[in-house]
Every structure is written in structure tokens, then in C-alpha cells.
Design an enzyme around this catalytic site. Structure first.
Site, PDB file in Angstrom:
ATOM      1  N   GLY A 137       0.814  -1.213   0.000  1.00 52.31           N
ATOM      2  CA  GLY A 137       0.000   0.000   0.000  1.00 52.31           C
ATOM      3  C   GLY A 137       0.849   1.264   0.000  1.00 52.31           C
ATOM      4  O   GLY A 137       0.550   2.226  -0.713  1.00 52.31           O
ATOM      5  N   THR A 138       1.898   1.259   0.773  1.00 50.90           N
ATOM      6  CA  THR A 138       2.742   2.458   0.876  1.00 50.90           C
ATOM      7  C   THR A 138       3.360   2.797  -0.476  1.00 50.90           C
ATOM      8  O   THR A 138       3.314   3.956  -0.917  1.00 50.90           O
ATOM      9  CB  THR A 138       3.852   2.219   1.925  1.00 50.90           C
ATOM     10  OG1 THR A 138       3.215   1.962   3.185  1.00 50.90           O
ATOM     11  CG2 THR A 138       4.765   3.418   2.049  1.00 50.90           C
ATOM     12  N   ASN A 160      -8.658   4.531   8.118  1.00 52.26           N
ATOM     13  CA  ASN A 160      -8.086   3.377   8.829  1.00 52.26           C
ATOM     14  C   ASN A 160      -8.210   3.446  10.347  1.00 52.26           C
ATOM     15  O   ASN A 160      -8.225   2.411  11.003  1.00 52.26           O
ATOM     16  CB  ASN A 160      -6.620   3.175   8.425  1.00 52.26           C
ATOM     17  CG  ASN A 160      -5.792   4.427   8.557  1.00 52.26           C
ATOM     18  OD1 ASN A 160      -6.050   5.423   7.870  1.00 52.26           O
ATOM     19  ND2 ASN A 160      -4.827   4.415   9.442  1.00 52.26           N
ATOM     20  N   GLN A 166      -8.165  -0.035   3.321  1.00 52.23           N
ATOM     21  CA  GLN A 166      -9.048  -0.549   4.374  1.00 52.23           C
ATOM     22  C   GLN A 166     -10.424  -0.957   3.861  1.00 52.23           C
ATOM     23  O   GLN A 166     -11.113  -1.733   4.520  1.00 52.23           O
ATOM     24  CB  GLN A 166      -9.214   0.498   5.489  1.00 52.23           C
ATOM     25  CG  GLN A 166      -7.951   0.741   6.296  1.00 52.23           C
ATOM     26  CD  GLN A 166      -7.524  -0.459   7.132  1.00 52.23           C
ATOM     27  OE1 GLN A 166      -8.318  -1.339   7.451  1.00 52.23           O
ATOM     28  NE2 GLN A 166      -6.254  -0.502   7.483  1.00 52.23           N
ATOM     29  N   SER A 177      -3.729  -3.135  -0.706  1.00 52.50           N
ATOM     30  CA  SER A 177      -2.612  -3.847  -0.084  1.00 52.50           C
ATOM     31  C   SER A 177      -3.040  -5.268   0.252  1.00 52.50           C
ATOM     32  O   SER A 177      -4.153  -5.504   0.721  1.00 52.50           O
ATOM     33  CB  SER A 177      -2.189  -3.125   1.193  1.00 52.50           C
ATOM     34  OG  SER A 177      -1.228  -3.893   1.884  1.00 52.50           O
ATOM     35  N   HIS A 222      -1.736  -7.531   2.544  1.00 55.10           N
ATOM     36  CA  HIS A 222      -1.741  -8.075   3.919  1.00 55.10           C
ATOM     37  C   HIS A 222      -2.889  -7.563   4.783  1.00 55.10           C
ATOM     38  O   HIS A 222      -3.073  -8.041   5.900  1.00 55.10           O
ATOM     39  CB  HIS A 222      -0.387  -7.843   4.608  1.00 55.10           C
ATOM     40  CG  HIS A 222      -0.139  -6.451   5.093  1.00 55.10           C
ATOM     41  ND1 HIS A 222      -0.280  -6.093   6.417  1.00 55.10           N
ATOM     42  CD2 HIS A 222       0.257  -5.339   4.449  1.00 55.10           C
ATOM     43  CE1 HIS A 222       0.042  -4.812   6.556  1.00 55.10           C
ATOM     44  NE2 HIS A 222       0.365  -4.336   5.376  1.00 55.10           N
ATOM     45  N   THR A 268      12.256  -7.525 -10.647  1.00 55.30           N
ATOM     46  CA  THR A 268      11.728  -8.874 -10.847  1.00 55.30           C
ATOM     47  C   THR A 268      10.504  -9.069  -9.960  1.00 55.30           C
ATOM     48  O   THR A 268      10.542  -8.764  -8.767  1.00 55.30           O
ATOM     49  CB  THR A 268      12.812  -9.917 -10.506  1.00 55.30           C
ATOM     50  OG1 THR A 268      13.922  -9.685 -11.362  1.00 55.30           O
ATOM     51  CG2 THR A 268      12.301 -11.342 -10.692  1.00 55.30           C
ATOM     52  N   CYS A 292       0.950   3.022  13.622  1.00 55.35           N
ATOM     53  CA  CYS A 292       2.090   3.922  13.417  1.00 55.35           C
ATOM     54  C   CYS A 292       2.122   5.011  14.481  1.00 55.35           C
ATOM     55  O   CYS A 292       3.180   5.500  14.845  1.00 55.35           O
ATOM     56  CB  CYS A 292       2.011   4.572  12.048  1.00 55.35           C
ATOM     57  SG  CYS A 292       1.454   3.461  10.778  1.00 55.35           S
TER      58      CYS A 292
HETATM   59  C1  LIG Z   1      -1.901  -0.331   5.997  1.00 58.13           C
HETATM   60  C2  LIG Z   1      -2.265   0.874   5.191  1.00 58.13           C
HETATM   61  C3  LIG Z   1      -1.401   1.390   4.223  1.00 58.13           C
HETATM   62  C4  LIG Z   1      -0.017   0.826   3.999  1.00 58.13           C
HETATM   63  O1  LIG Z   1      -0.051  -0.407   3.346  1.00 58.13           O
HETATM   64  P1  LIG Z   1       1.255  -1.371   3.449  1.00 58.13           P
HETATM   65  O2  LIG Z   1       0.938  -2.472   2.504  1.00 58.13           O
HETATM   66  O3  LIG Z   1       1.336  -1.809   4.872  1.00 58.13           O
HETATM   67  O4  LIG Z   1       2.426  -0.551   3.005  1.00 58.13           O
HETATM   68  C5  LIG Z   1      -1.802   2.482   3.491  1.00 58.13           C
HETATM   69  N1  LIG Z   1      -3.006   3.042   3.690  1.00 58.13           N
HETATM   70  C6  LIG Z   1      -3.880   2.577   4.597  1.00 58.13           C
HETATM   71  C7  LIG Z   1      -5.207   3.227   4.746  1.00 58.13           C
HETATM   72  C8  LIG Z   1      -3.533   1.483   5.389  1.00 58.13           C
HETATM   73  O5  LIG Z   1      -4.396   1.041   6.306  1.00 58.13           O
END
Ligand SMILES: *Cc1c(COP(=O)(O)O)cnc(C)c1O
Length: 396
Positions: free
Chosen positions: A78-79, A158, A186, A206, A208, A244, A332
């Protein structure tokens, strides 16, 4: 965090921080670590096999948000997707204008990216929200200038769970010829998303957060939208993101998206019922608690409350001893002394913001889990309040 050896139950209520990999997802990934180890760029059967697996995954990710497979770019999460969307558009459209719009309540992956662009000379408007964490599309409209090139507003918040009026904001952006990005990390898999119907040009997901592996994500880029790549190297991902491909990760992410889509209607309703039971139970059993976030325009898995006269952190430590995992603000912000920027933007006092607790529900949670939290939380709050110098009589 300290853990008591034998709590009666273990209840994980931090699914917005991360989720476990589903067994079906793990099973789909395993062959791609060993037998099927090829590099998708190679011109032999190992390479074709990997390429085919990535293509299948791309279709599954696209299907979750009603996009075309060729509009999906795989990233490291996501980041990175947020970074690529925001920097990629800013850098590709800077001849057209230098003004960007976002909100005060974005995830740090978005907020800190805009702050970095300010240092490069871009001008950024951070629109506010109301007391429920809701962003007013009219505020976006008023912020648009002749030189505005990008709007980025998240879909599901989030920390407090508020669902933003993304479709209306997208319509405003389109009307003014401004590109629109949304962070849907989210909301994806929790509420239906249709990128075309919702007027979205770029969207972040994302893996995970939806029972896929960590370190993989995607950016939806509507056909025709240009980005300047932020990672340069080989020609992977239509030359927009070199490196890759993480084939096992991508395969797992695809499978997680497929399962999320299949389960969405039923699972979201189930989570919303558990969410409402937990919110009502906390409000009924504990005095001086307020719900944070919108009462109805809310992600089905999010509960966020402020427990007055206490620090969220001390409640978390006591909950952990009883086997319950929750968070204060976002993962965070936990551990830092600054209260959540989201709760402050919503107008909460520093004291009330410090007393915030976030419970985020997921697939493993049951009614019994909620009953257990409602049994252990009130005595924790009562005990801590009896030791606290703050309180209704203290003027705080
Ligand atoms: C967790 C999250 C991210 C970051 O995603 P990662 O895959 O952990 O880098 C970005 N935005 C929101 C709203 C999130 O909850």
C-alpha cells in the site's frame, strides 16, 4: 508488550494493522517458492509458468475493483502504491500545474508523500473533516484551482472507520479535469468497489490487509493515465515499476482478492453485526465513553472509542494481559506521544484523543470473542480510573 502466560482466550482485534494469511492463499503460494521458481521475464517454460501465474493474479485483483487486468500494477504494498500514484502523477503533470489536494486525515503513506512534494515546490491543500471524520465534497470543489492536477482522498479511514463520499469527489475531479486517487487499503474486500462507477483514476490496495502476504500490493491506473515511474530498472509492469516480480506474493495476493470478493456480502454483514454488538456493549457497560467516527457511514470491521480520563496505551497493556489485541489510533501513531492526527482533525481534545481505542474485526472473530471483550474491558477501565489522577472531578 507483556503477556500473561494463560489468558482464558486469545482475541485478535487488530485486523486493520494486518491479517493472517488464509490457508487457501498459503497453499496457492507455496509452489512458487520452489518448483515454479521462474523469472516471469524469461523466455522458457519456467518463465512462461511464472508469467501465467502473474496474469491470473492480475485478473483476480482487477475483478475485486471492477477494473481491467491491464490497469493493475503490482507493487511492494500500500505504501509504495500511494507513493507511485501521488509522485507519479505530480511528476508527470507538473508542466500543467503545481497544486495538489488531499485531506488532513489520510494515512501517513499519503500525508508524508504530499509533505515531501511540498519541499519540491508543489502546493498542497489539506482539506479538513467534520466531527465524524467525514470529508465534504464541497470543500474539495472550493479548493480546486486552475493549476490543480491531483486530488487524493482515502475511501475507508483506517483509524475511525468513516467511509468517505468517494464517488461524489471523483465526479467533481472529473468535471474539472483533475486526476483522482483513492487509498482503498481498508475498504477493499469490505465494501464493494467499482472504479468506473466511482469515477476513480488511481486506487491503492494492499495484500496483507485482506488475508494475503505482506510486501505486495497493487495500484489501479485507469487506461490513459500517465505516471512517471518511481522505481527505475527493467521493463516490468509496463515500464511503470521495475524489478523482478514477487511471484509467490502476487499469486497469494490474487487468491486473497478472489476469496475476498466471493465472501464479501456475507462476511461484511457478519462483521457489521459483531461491530454493532461491540459498540453497543461498550457504550452500555462503561460510563464516559464516546464513539469516534461516523455512526453509520462506517467500515464493517471498525470500532473506535475514546475512554475519558484514561490513556489508551494503559488500557491496551491490560487488554494484552487478558489476551485481547487492539490498538490506539493507528499502529504507526501508537508508541509516540503525539495523539492521532485524525482524532485531532475531528476536533477531539488532546485528552479525549489520548483515550482512544481501536478494535478491528476479522474472519476469526466470533460472538464469544465480543462477549469476552465486554467481560474483561469494563473492570480494566474501572481499575485504571480508580488509580487515575484525572477524572470527572479533576477539571480534565
Ligand atoms: C496499511 C495501510 C497502508 C499501507 O499499506 P502497506 O501495505 O502496509 O504498506 C496504506 N493506507 C492505509 C489506509 C492502510 O491502512
Amino acid at each position: 508488550m507483556s503477556s500473561q502466560p494463560n489468558p482464558e482466550r486469545l482475541v485478535y482485534l487488530d485486523h486493520s494493522a494486518t491479517t493472517p494469511v488464509r490457508p487457501e492463499v498459503l497453499a496457492a503460494m507455496l509452489p512458487y517458492f520452489a518448483n515454479k521458481f521462474g523469472n516471469a521475464s524469461s523466455v522458457h517454460r519456467w518463465g512462461y509458468e511464472a508469467r501465467q501465474a502473474i496474469n491470473d493474479a492480475r485478473e483476480k485483483v482487477a475483478s475485486l475493483i471492477e477494473a481491467s487486468p491491464n490497469e493493475i500494477l503490482f507493487t511492494s504494498g500500500g505504501t509504495e502504491s500511494d507513493n507511485l500514484a501521488i509522485r507519479g502523477v505530480a511528476h508527470s503533470r507538473k508542466a500543467k500545474g503545481k497544486h495538489l489536494i488531499t485531506s488532513q486525515i489520510e494515512h501517513h503513506a499519503v500525508l508524508h508523500t504530499f509533505e515531501a512534494l511540498q519541499k519540491e515546490g508543489f502546493e498542497v491543500t489539506f482539506v479538513p473533516c467534520d466531527k465524524y471524520g467525514l470529508i465534504d465534497p464541497d470543500d474539495i470543489k472550493r479548493a480546486i484551482r486552475k493549476d490543480t492536477i491531483l486530488i487524493s482522498i482515502m475511501h475507508g479511514q483506517n483509524e475511525v472507520g468513516t467511509i468517505e463520499p468517494i464517488k461524489d469527489i471523483g465526479a467533481i475531479a472529473r468535471e474539472h479535469g483533475v486526476l483522482f486517487h483513492t487509498d482503498a487499503v481498508q475498504s477493499a474486500g469490505k465494501v464493494p468497489i467499482d472504479v468506473r462507477d466511482m469515477n476513480i483514476d488511481l486506487l491503492t490496495v494492499s495484500s496483507h490487509k485482506i488475508y494475503g502476504p505482506k510486501g505486495v500490493g497493487a495500484l489501479y491506473v485507469r487506461k490513459g493515465v500517465r505516471l512517471v515511474p518511481q522505481v527505475t530498472g527493467g521493463a516490468q509492469e509496463r515500464r511503470m515499476r521495475a524489478g523482478t516480480e514477487n511471484v509467490p506474493g502476487i499469486v497469494g495476493f490474487g487468491e486473497a482478492c478472489r476469496l475476498a470478493k466471493a465472501d464479501l456480502p456475507e462476511e461484511s454483514q457478519r462483521l457489521a453485526n459483531l461491530r454493532d454488538k461491540l459498540i453497543q456493549g461498550i457504550l452500555d457497560k462503561i460510563p464516559d465513553v464516546v464513539l469516534n467516527g461516523h455512526p453509520t457511514l462506517r467500515l464493517p470491521h471498525n470500532v473506535n472509542v475514546s475512554v475519558k480520563y484514561l490513556e489508551g496505551e494503559s488500557i491496551l497493556l491490560n487488554l494484552d494481559r487478558m489476551g485481547v489485541a487492539a490498538s490506539s489510533g493507528s499502529a504507526c501513531t501508537s508508541g509516540s506521544l503525539e495523539p492521532s492526527h485524525v482524532l485531532l482533525a475531528m476536533g477531539l481534545s488532546h485528552e479525549t484523543a489520548h483515550g482512544s481505542l481501536r478494535f478491528t474485526l476479522g474472519r476469526s472473530n466470533t460472538e464469544e470473542d465480543i462477549d469476552y471483550v465486554l467481560e474483561v474491558l469494563p473492570p480494566i477501565v474501572e481499575k485504571l480510573r480508580s488509580m487515575s489522577p484525572l477524572g470527572p472531578g479533576s477539571g480534565l
